[in-house]
Design an enzyme around this catalytic site. Structure first.
Site, mmCIF file in Angstrom:
data_model
loop_
_atom_site.group_PDB
_atom_site.id
_atom_site.type_symbol
_atom_site.label_atom_id
_atom_site.label_comp_id
_atom_site.label_asym_id
_atom_site.label_seq_id
_atom_site.Cartn_x
_atom_site.Cartn_y
_atom_site.Cartn_z
ATOM 1 C CB CYS A 13 -3.543 3.206 3.770
ATOM 2 S SG CYS A 13 -2.876 2.080 4.985
ATOM 3 C CB CYS A 62 -5.601 1.213 5.953
ATOM 4 S SG CYS A 62 -4.241 2.336 6.318
ATOM 5 C CG ASP A 63 -8.586 1.791 2.909
ATOM 6 O OD1 ASP A 63 -9.153 1.537 4.064
ATOM 7 O OD2 ASP A 63 -8.238 3.055 2.813
#
Ligand code: NAP
Length: 298
Positions: free
Chosen positions: A132, A135-136
Site C-alpha cells: 500500500c 499507507c506506507d
C-alpha cells in the site's frame, strides 16, 4: 440474542457500500460486516481520476465519503471477520465475534493483493515490504524504493511514490506493460524513476531485521539496494472461507448467474470477487446497485 437483518452485506468496499445505500434507502434493515477499514481496495489507492464527478480524488477520501453517506443514513457496521455461512433463509453469518442472521446475504468480498512468495517476504512484511503506497509511502520520504509489477496499479503507484521518494525503481518480469500508452509515457517522463524489465525477484535480503536489498534474475542489475519495496502484482479473491459452501471457480472467484445470484438461494455476490473483464470502481458500484434492486424486487 442476536439481531435479525433483512440483508447482511459482507465487505465494505465500494460494491458492498453501494448495495447498503440502495437497500437502506428502500427502508431495509441492513448490516455491513467488514474486517478492515471501509473502502476496501480504494483505501490502498493513491489517486482516482476515472470515477465520474471527481476530477481527481484520493482513494481514502472517496472511501470515507461513501462511508459517511452510509453512517448518515444510520446503516449498521460490524467490524469482524466472517468465518462461515450456515443454514438457508434465514442464514447464519458466523464471525470471529458474533453470529448474525439474515434473509439475504450479499458477498462483496473484493480481492486482496497477491504476494510474490519469495524468501524473506513474510519476515520483512511491514519492515520494508508493503502492498500500500498511500499507507506506507510517507515512511520512505527521500529514500529509495522499488515497485514490483507491470499493471496499472504498479505504474500509478510508481508515479505517486516518485513524488515522495528520492528514487523509485520499477521492476517488471516482462518488457510489455499492462497499461495504456499515456500512463507508460508518464512513467517514462519522470526523472527519478528507473525501470528494470525482464527481471523477477529471487529473494529479499535484510540488514538488522529491515529490508536492505532485492536479489533479481536480471544479469544487468542482479542486486538492488533499497529502503522499501512495494508489490503490485495483481489481486486474488478473498473467498477461501466459502469454498465448501458455494460454487467458486479454480481461481476462487464466486460463480453467479445473470442476476448475480450465487449457487445458494438468496445469496448474491458483486464487485471484485467476481471474474470479469473490467475491475473498476464504477462497475463494482453498478453491481452493488443491481444486486440491491434484484433483492428489493422479491
Ligand atoms: P494486473 O493488471 O493483473 O497486473 C499485475 C501485474 O503483476 C502484471 O504486470 C503481472 O505481470 C505482474 N505479476 C503477476 N504475478 C507476478 C509475479 N509472481 N511476479 C512478478 N510479477 C507478477 O493487476 P493490477 O495492476 O492490480 O490491476 C488489477 C485490475 O484493476 C486491472 O483490471 C486494472 O486495469 C485495474 N486497475 C484500474 C485502475 C484505474 O482504472 N485507474 C488502477 C489500478 C488497477 P505480467 O504482465 O507478466 O502478467
Amino acid at each position: 440474542m442476536n439481531q435479525h437483518y433483512h440483508t447482511i452485506i459482507i465487505g465494505a468496499g465500494v460494491a458492498g457500500m453501494t448495495a447498503a445505500l440502495y437497500l437502506k434507502r428502500a427502508g431495509k434493515k441492513v448490516l455491513v460486516i467488514e474486517k478492515e477499514a471501509p473502502g476496501g481496495q480504494i483505501t490502498r489507492t493513491s489517486k482516482i481520476e476515472n470515477y465520474p464527478g471527481f476530477i481527481s480524488i484520493e482513494g481514502p477520501e472517496l472511501a470515507f465519503t461513501m462511508y459517511e453517506q452510509l453512517t448518515n443514513l444510520e446503516v449498521e457496521f460490524a467490524y469482524s471477520e466472517v468465518t462461515s455461512i450456515k443454514g438457508m433463509t434465514p442464514y447464519q453469518v458466523i464471525t470471529d465475534k458474533e453470529i448474525y442472521t439474515s434473509d439475504y446475504i450479499i458477498l462483496a468480498l473484493g480481492r486482496k493483493p497477491r504476494k510474490l512468495n519469495v524468501k524473506n517476504e513474510e519476515k520483512l512484511t511491514g519492515k520494508g515490504i508493503s502492498w500500500c503506497a498511500v499507507c506506507d509511502g510517507p515512511l520512505y520520504k527521500n529514500k529509495r524504493v522499488a515497485v514490483i509489477g507491470g499493471g496499472r496499479s504498479a505504474l500509478e503507484e510508481t508515479i505517486y511514490l516518485s513524488k515522495l521518494c528520492k528514487e523509485v525503481t520499477l521492476i517488471h518480469r516482462r518488457d510489455d506493460f499492462r497499461a495504456d500508452n499515456e500512463l507508460i509515457d508518464n512513467v517514462n517522463r519522470i526523472e527519478n524513476i528507473q525501470i528494470i524489465t525482464n527481471a523477477e525477484v529471487v529473494e529479499f535480503k535484510e540488514k538488522d531485521g529491515i529490508l536492505d536489498k532485492i536479489i533479481l534474475t536480471s544479469k544487468k542489475q542482479p542486486i538492488l539496494e533499497v529502503d522499501g519495496c512495494f508489490e503490485f502484482i495483481g489481486q486474488e479473491p478473498s473467498t477461501s472461507f466459502l469454498k465448501e459452501t458455494l460454487n467458486v471457480d479454480q481461481e476462487g472467484y464466486i460463480e453467479v448467474d445473470q442476476e448475480y445470484q450465487t449457487s445458494l438461494s438468496h445469496v448474491y455476490a458483486c464487485g471484485d470477487c467476481l471474474k470479469k473483464d473490467l475491475y473498476q470502481i464504477i462497475n463494482a458500484c453498478s453491481e452493488g446497485a443491481i444486486v440491491a434492486n434484484t433483492i428489493l424486487k422479491q
